[in-house]
Write a protein that holds these residues in place. Sequence first.
Motif, short mmCIF file in Angstrom:
data_model
loop_
_atom_site.label_atom_id
_atom_site.label_comp_id
_atom_site.label_asym_id
_atom_site.label_seq_id
_atom_site.Cartn_x
_atom_site.Cartn_y
_atom_site.Cartn_z
N GLU A 95 -5.46 -7.56 -4.04
CA GLU A 95 -4.24 -6.70 -4.01
C GLU A 95 -3.42 -6.79 -2.76
O GLU A 95 -2.30 -7.19 -2.72
CB GLU A 95 -4.29 -5.17 -4.38
CG GLU A 95 -2.97 -4.37 -4.48
CD GLU A 95 -3.28 -2.93 -4.27
OE1 GLU A 95 -2.11 -2.27 -4.18
OE2 GLU A 95 -4.17 -2.52 -4.33
N SER B 51 -0.55 -8.18 -11.14
CA SER B 51 -0.81 -7.19 -10.32
C SER B 51 -1.14 -5.89 -11.16
O SER B 51 -1.74 -5.25 -10.83
CB SER B 51 0.84 -6.72 -9.53
OG SER B 51 1.68 -6.42 -10.49
N TRP C 167 5.31 -6.92 -6.39
CA TRP C 167 4.90 -7.19 -5.17
C TRP C 167 5.99 -7.76 -4.11
O TRP C 167 5.80 -7.98 -3.12
CB TRP C 167 3.56 -7.86 -5.09
CG TRP C 167 2.38 -7.12 -5.66
CD1 TRP C 167 2.06 -5.90 -5.77
CD2 TRP C 167 1.36 -8.06 -5.87
NE1 TRP C 167 0.74 -5.85 -6.12
CE2 TRP C 167 0.26 -6.97 -6.19
CE3 TRP C 167 0.73 -9.52 -6.04
CZ2 TRP C 167 -1.06 -7.36 -6.64
CZ3 TRP C 167 -0.55 -9.50 -6.23
CH2 TRP C 167 -1.30 -8.63 -6.70
N TYR D 50 -4.41 -3.83 -10.62
CA TYR D 50 -4.43 -2.28 -10.61
C TYR D 50 -5.29 -1.65 -11.51
O TYR D 50 -5.99 -0.66 -11.12
CB TYR D 50 -3.10 -1.74 -10.60
CG TYR D 50 -2.23 -1.95 -9.72
CD1 TYR D 50 -2.33 -1.85 -8.06
CD2 TYR D 50 -0.61 -2.58 -9.76
CE1 TYR D 50 -1.78 -2.07 -7.06
CE2 TYR D 50 -0.08 -2.64 -8.63
CZ TYR D 50 -0.48 -2.66 -7.41
OH TYR D 50 0.46 -2.80 -6.31
#
Length: 155
Positions: free
Chosen positions: A100, A71, A124, A75
């Motif tokens: 995402e 993640s 997440w 990002y």
Amino acid sequence: MGDKPRNSRILQAAEARSGGKAPKPSRSTGLGRVIIAVYGILALAATVRGVYQIASKFDEAPAAYTLSLISGLIYILATFSLSSAKPKAWLLSLWAVSIELAGVIVVGILSLTHPEIFAHPSVWSGFGEGYGYIPLVLPMVGLWWLYRNRSERRA
């Protein structure tokens, strides 16, 4: 005097240069800057968290810690592609933000239905509850922003 057209050479040159149109603001102005800043903060937080967890306690929850690092990398990609004015940046941003959103939804559902996979929370898990649900809301705002600025994809 009010009805007489202005024949200023400066005005004519400016109109010729701009094609008679005012320049459109880019994705990285206004709200776009806020979106990029939030992505940058999440990129830093998730990447550092993932690297630390993998380096210090990977055997405790390998799936959750790997997802935290993944993640963070997504990002980072989203941050740089959203802030770039390069020709393919719009499409890359669309892919990064879409992946995402899909990741947040899939991992959020799996963390609720299969908690044994996520012995420890990831960025997440629980739809980003550990980060104030920003990981769930941010891609929706990001996709809206990309849709609103879709004319830049051919820039």
